[in-house]
Every structure is written in structure tokens, then in C-alpha cells.
Design a protein around this motif. Structure first.
Motif, PDB file in Angstrom:
ATOM      1  N   THR A 276       0.861  -1.185   0.000  1.00 29.38           N
ATOM      2  CA  THR A 276       0.000   0.000   0.000  1.00 29.38           C
ATOM      3  C   THR A 276       0.893   1.230   0.000  1.00 29.38           C
ATOM      4  OG1 THR A 276      -1.900  -1.051   1.080  1.00 29.38           O
ATOM      5  CG2 THR A 276      -1.644   1.327   1.398  1.00 29.38           C
ATOM      6  N   ILE A 277       0.570   2.208  -0.866  1.00 32.92           N
ATOM      7  CA  ILE A 277       1.364   3.441  -0.977  1.00 32.92           C
ATOM      8  C   ILE A 277       0.479   4.609  -0.543  1.00 32.92           C
ATOM      9  CG2 ILE A 277       2.651   4.961  -2.516  1.00 32.92           C
ATOM     10  CD1 ILE A 277       3.180   2.492  -4.280  1.00 32.92           C
ATOM     11  N   ILE A 278       0.978   5.411   0.396  1.00 38.92           N
ATOM     12  CA  ILE A 278       0.186   6.492   0.981  1.00 38.92           C
ATOM     13  C   ILE A 278       0.893   7.821   0.754  1.00 38.92           C
ATOM     14  CG2 ILE A 278      -0.973   7.332   3.054  1.00 38.92           C
ATOM     15  CD1 ILE A 278      -0.480   4.463   4.227  1.00 38.92           C
ATOM     16  N   THR A 279       0.190   8.768   0.147  1.00 39.49           N
ATOM     17  CA  THR A 279       0.692  10.128  -0.048  1.00 39.49           C
ATOM     18  C   THR A 279      -0.055  11.065   0.889  1.00 39.49           C
ATOM     19  OG1 THR A 279       1.158   9.671  -2.375  1.00 39.49           O
ATOM     20  CG2 THR A 279       1.002  11.984  -1.735  1.00 39.49           C
ATOM     21  N   GLY A 280       0.668  12.014   1.496  1.00 39.11           N
ATOM     22  CA  GLY A 280       0.021  13.013   2.340  1.00 39.11           C
ATOM     23  C   GLY A 280      -0.247  12.560   3.758  1.00 39.11           C
ATOM     24  N   LEU A 281       0.390  11.487   4.194  1.00 37.12           N
ATOM     25  CA  LEU A 281       0.176  10.986   5.549  1.00 37.12           C
ATOM     26  C   LEU A 281       0.599  12.035   6.571  1.00 37.12           C
ATOM     27  CD1 LEU A 281      -0.467   8.000   6.858  1.00 37.12           C
ATOM     28  CD2 LEU A 281       1.932   8.152   7.512  1.00 37.12           C
ATOM     29  N   LEU A 282      -0.230  12.258   7.583  1.00 41.41           N
ATOM     30  CA  LEU A 282       0.144  13.135   8.686  1.00 41.41           C
ATOM     31  C   LEU A 282       1.335  12.538   9.428  1.00 41.41           C
ATOM     32  CD1 LEU A 282      -0.311  15.414  10.774  1.00 41.41           C
ATOM     33  CD2 LEU A 282      -1.928  13.879  11.913  1.00 41.41           C
ATOM     34  N   GLN A 283       2.365  13.351   9.665  1.00 37.55           N
ATOM     35  CA  GLN A 283       3.551  12.853  10.350  1.00 37.55           C
ATOM     36  C   GLN A 283       3.662  13.413  11.764  1.00 37.55           C
ATOM     37  OE1 GLN A 283       7.119  12.379   7.725  1.00 37.55           O
ATOM     38  NE2 GLN A 283       5.755  13.234   6.169  1.00 37.55           N
ATOM     39  N   GLY A 284       2.506  13.565  12.421  1.00 35.54           N
ATOM     40  CA  GLY A 284       2.497  13.936  13.831  1.00 35.54           C
ATOM     41  C   GLY A 284       2.788  12.728  14.710  1.00 35.54           C
ATOM     42  N   GLU A 285       3.017  12.990  15.981  1.00 36.28           N
ATOM     43  CA  GLU A 285       3.406  11.925  16.904  1.00 36.28           C
ATOM     44  C   GLU A 285       2.348  10.829  17.016  1.00 36.28           C
ATOM     45  OE1 GLU A 285       4.228  13.947  20.535  1.00 36.28           O
ATOM     46  OE2 GLU A 285       6.142  14.770  19.837  1.00 36.28           O
ATOM     47  N   ASP A 286       1.073  11.200  16.976  1.00 33.73           N
ATOM     48  CA  ASP A 286       0.013  10.191  17.115  1.00 33.73           C
ATOM     49  C   ASP A 286       0.088   9.157  15.993  1.00 33.73           C
ATOM     50  OD1 ASP A 286      -0.818  11.607  19.297  1.00 33.73           O
ATOM     51  OD2 ASP A 286      -2.830  12.044  18.546  1.00 33.73           O
ATOM     52  N   VAL A 287       0.213   9.622  14.754  1.00 32.71           N
ATOM     53  CA  VAL A 287       0.237   8.700  13.611  1.00 32.71           C
ATOM     54  C   VAL A 287       1.534   7.892  13.612  1.00 32.71           C
ATOM     55  CG1 VAL A 287       0.223   8.564  11.088  1.00 32.71           C
ATOM     56  CG2 VAL A 287      -1.332  10.130  12.271  1.00 32.71           C
ATOM     57  N   LEU A 288       2.637   8.511  14.002  1.00 31.99           N
ATOM     58  CA  LEU A 288       3.895   7.769  14.086  1.00 31.99           C
ATOM     59  C   LEU A 288       3.810   6.666  15.134  1.00 31.99           C
ATOM     60  CD1 LEU A 288       6.493  10.666  13.707  1.00 31.99           C
ATOM     61  CD2 LEU A 288       5.565   9.148  11.946  1.00 31.99           C
ATOM     62  N   ALA A 289       3.013   6.878  16.183  1.00 29.61           N
ATOM     63  CA  ALA A 289       2.803   5.821  17.182  1.00 29.61           C
ATOM     64  C   ALA A 289       2.067   4.640  16.554  1.00 29.61           C
ATOM     65  CB  ALA A 289       2.021   6.365  18.378  1.00 29.61           C
ATOM     66  N   THR A 290       1.089   4.921  15.694  1.00 28.98           N
ATOM     67  CA  THR A 290       0.396   3.840  14.990  1.00 28.98           C
ATOM     68  C   THR A 290       1.360   3.081  14.095  1.00 28.98           C
ATOM     69  OG1 THR A 290      -1.780   4.911  15.049  1.00 28.98           O
ATOM     70  CG2 THR A 290      -1.386   3.361  13.260  1.00 28.98           C
TER      71      THR A 290
END
Length: 452
Positions: A46-60
């Protein structure tokens, strides 16, 4: 290191004149979380463009890696997720550190609930105060074994059931996170898992599950929306573009409405109807917000917003609007502070159990800077200034809550004396570039550097 470690970083913003310019906001946090999770359950890339790179998403992302997925960010900024397939999650060898992210915690609990693995969930001080009982109950009914800290809080250990038991669950409160947790657990559960939603909530999970190839149906009934997912799913990898987060767009939008003479554009904002309630409420108050280039991005409606300063008038916000803007009430409180007359907001009990008690936090913070507030058990009544600057002149606590920090910083843009937010570090959980974006629009940061 999480944002709750180390030395607090105060933040104060001011505006010497109108805000102007064009900006973009980070990718939608809800969609970013789900794209990583579902990509990790698909077979292939899966290729994702525009992903939020905040701490919450990085934890996921870190948690999905710990359970076997291969997740990397390319030099071009796109994210590549090689999934393990539904049923293929591996036993994590370390505790899953969720930082400040309630969404990560509750949705990942759903994933683990129907896999034969044991996971320990930990978080920062703010997340560890948030109750998880509303997710523990249905997942326990599906067979998961859950040992939580007192009050149903983190740290928490969960052992999934395999096979899990399919469930028909009527949501006792309007919560997209609980709905999503049950649906995600249903992916690896034999038979049909059903969620009945009496009050509609954000539907990103349904849209994305269908996009990844899950057999999912949604039907309207007198009791509400009935969402059914068929278990033992086989998900297909996707190429996704994450639209801009409407919750993040809310901050520059309200800033432009309350700072006299402002005229700004915000590009690529997601306008999912289950998320766009704030725009409708602000327009009902007299806001000048125009939508341009309405389009579809990855199954989600998107537009560019043109926002100009306008006099606002207080209204009574219909309680049925709450699910479509529950995260935006702190910044709506700020808009209400500058409106003419009273704005009455009820039905907000959910705000009591967010990253902070957002009703109490905003009532005390706004009162400290000269705003007339009346705190209610389920909401707030705010009497605005009619567009005049508020008094300001106080340091206000963020309560380790990113939305409280940003909302009170915006309030300081039209104040006679500085409004100082005691600690801006939590902003990095959802909007790392918040201060830089506000500076591009013409705001001025006073005092020590905070969030870049």
C-alpha cells in the motif's frame, strides 16, 4: 521522548494586522491512522501520499511494525506499507507505546482483539487518564481477555481471541473510535460483525474498509445506521492520498474570521459530511467561508477554502451537530468569544473525556483572558465581544492537550495583551507545523520558540 517529557515550551501569538495568504494543513489524522492499519492488514504494498507525520500517527506506524508490518517512508515523502494479511499480526516483543493517541489505542485494541497475540498498551500521562471501558466492553464480549489499570485505563494488557465471537453491538454513545474498534475486530472474526449506530459519526472506517475490499454494508433503519462487516476478510493493497485534516484547518479558519481584515485560502481540506459540521455552524454565525474546486480524493470529498474576516453572531448550536465536529469545539469556543451575543453549546459530554476535560480547560482558560463563560455540565455558554479584542494578559494551561494549546493561541491573535500558552509541545501530536503556518499568514510569535 514524548511531548510530555522535558521542559515546557510557552507559546504566544499575536497579529499586528490582517492575516493573508494561502496555506495547506497536514493530512487528516483519522484517515492517516486507518490507512496504516488497513495497509498493514492487506497482502501486498500500500502506498500512501500526504500521511500526517504527527506523533500520534507515528505511534500507529510503530505499533504496526511491532506486529509484523513493513512500513517505511520514501525520500519522496510517500509511505510504503507491506502488510501481513488479516489474521497475520505477530506477537509484539515490546509494549505498544501509544504516546498521546486515543485513536491509535482504541483502534489497535480492535485489531488485537481477534488475533492470537498478547499486547500491552502504554501511553503518556494524558492518555493514561483516559477511560478505555467503552472499547473494553464490546471487545470483551467478542472473547478478548483484557486486564486494565483501575478505571479501565492504561497501562492495559490484551490477549486476543481466535476465533473471536461475532457480535451485534448497539453503540451506547456516539463514538467513531468504538465503532471502528468493533469493525476492525470483525475483520478476523468468523461470520458477520454488526454495529448499530443510533447517531451517525465519522465514517472513514466504512469508506476505507470498502476501499480495501472488505465485504461491508451500511443500511439505514429506524434504530440508526447498521454497519455489517464479514469476517475472515482478504484486503487488497491500495494507493491512497490523504486529504487535509478539517480539524487542523479549523485553526487558521477561525483565526481569519476573528482577526479584522483577514483574507486567507486553505488548500485540499477534507469535507467528509460526518466531519464538516464546524463550517456549517460558523456559516450560521455569519462566517464568510467559500468552497472552491470541490472534488473527490481517495473516496473523500475535498475542497479549497476561502475565508475572510466577518462579524459573527452567537447562536444555539444544535446538539445533533456534535458528532460531526466534536474535536472542533475548543476552537468554536474561541470564535464564540468574538461573536455578538451569546453562543449556547450543549450535548458535549464527550469533551469531558478527551485528552483533557476540554469544557473545563477552555472555560478556565478563556475566563482568565477576559472572556465571559458559563460552564455547563454538558457544554458552555459564551458571551462574545462583538468583534472587539479580548483582554488577554494571562498565562493559560494547555493541560497536555494539543487542541487546547492551539485554540488558546488563536484567541491571543486578537487580544489587547499577550495570551501565553504554558506549553506548546503537545501540538506536535497532530500539527507539527502549526506555528510556522500561522507565521506564513502574518501572525507573530512572541517569546521563546515553541513548535516549528
Amino acid at each position: 521522548m514524548t511531548h510530555s517529557d522535558g521542559v515546557p515550551m510557552p507559546l504566544s501569538l499575536s497579529a499586528d494586522g490582517p492575516l493573508a495568504g494561502a496555506v495547506t494543513v497536514p493530512g487528516d489524522k483519522s484517515i492517516s491512522h486507518r490507512s496504516l492499519m488497513l495497509g498493514a492488514l492487506a497482502v501486498g504494498e500500500t502506498i500512501i501520499t500526504g500521511l500526517l507525520q504527527g506523533e500520534d500517527v507515528l505511534a500507529t506506524a510503530a505499533a504496526m511494525r511491532a506486529m509484523g508490518a513493513d512500513i517505511v517512508r520514501g525520500e519522496d515523502g510517500r509511505w510504503h506499507v507491506h502488510g501481513v494479511g488479516v489474521g497475520g499480526l505477530l506477537q509484539p516483543l515490546v509494549a505498544l507505546d501509544m504516546g498521546n493517541s486515543g485513536t491509535s489505542t482504541r483502534l489497535l485494541m480492535g485489531l488485537v482483539a481477534s488475533h492470537p497475540i498478547t499486547a500491552t498498551f502504554i501511553g503518556d500521562a494524558s492518555l493514561s487518564r483516559r477511560p478505555m471501558g467503552r472499547v473494553i466492553d464490546p471487545l470483551g464480549q467478542m472473547g478478548a481477555n483484557i486486564t486494565a489499570s483501575p478505571g479501565g485505563r492504561l497501562p492495559l494488557m490484551m490477549t486476543g481471541a481466535c476465533p473471536a465471537v461475532p457480535l451485534r453491538y448497539v453503540l451506547p454513545v456516539a463514538s467513531a473510535q468504538v465503532k471502528s474498534a468493533v469493525l476492525l475486530a470483525g475483520l478476523n472474526t468468523p461470520g458477520d460483525t454488526v454495529v448499530v449506530e443510533p447517531v451517525p459519526t465519522r465514517d472513514h472506517s466504512e469508506r476505507m474498509l470498502a476501499g480495501f475490499g472488505a465485504h461491508l454494508t451500511v443500511e439505514a433503519a429506524p434504530e440508526g445506521r447498521i454497519i455489517t462487516v464479514r469476517g475472515e476478510a482478504q484486503l487488497r493493497p491500495q494507493t491512497l492520498t490523504v486529504p487535509g485534516d478539517p480539524s487542523s484547518a479549523a485553526f487558521p479558519m477561525v483565526a481569519a474570521l476573528v482577526v479584522p481584515g483577514s483574507d486567507i485560502r486553505i488548500s485540499n481540506v477534507g469535507l467528509n459530511p460526518t466531519r464538516a459540521g464546524l463550517i456549517d455552524v460558523l456559516r450560521a454565525m455569519g462566517a464568510d467561508i467559500t468552497l472552491h474546486d470541490l472534488r473527490d480524493v481517495g473516496g473523500e470529498p475535498v475542497a479549497d477554502l476561502h475565508v475572510r474576516h466577518a462579524p459573527l453572531t452567537g447562536i444555539e448550536v444544535p446538539p445533533e451537530m456534535v458528532p460531526s465536529m466534536v474535536d472542533e469545539f475548543p476552537i468554536l469556543f474561541v470564535a464564540a468569544a468574538f461573536a455578538q451575543g451569546r453562543t449556547i453549546m450543549r450535548g458535549l459530554e464527550e469533551l469531558r473525556v478527551k485528552e483533557s476535560d476540554r469544557i473545563a480547560a477552555m472555560a478556565s482558560g478563556l475566563s482568565a483572558i477576559g472572556v465571559m463563560t458559563q460552564e455547563l455540565a454538558d457544554g458552555m455558554i459564551i458571551t462574545g465581544t462583538g468583534g472587539e479584542a479580548i483582554a488577554g494578559g494571562a498565562t493559560v494551561p494547555a493541560h497536555l492537550d494539543h487542541r487546547i494549546a492551539m485554540s488558546l493561541a488563536i484567541a491571543g491573535l486578537h487580544a489587547r495583551a499577550p495570551v501565553i500558552v504554558d506549553d506548546a509541545r503537545p501540538i506536535a501530536t497532530s500539527f507539527p507545523g502549526f506555528v510556522a503556518m500561522m507565521e506564513r499568514l502574518g501572525a507573530r510569535r512572541q517569546g521563546p520558540a515553541a513548535v516549528h
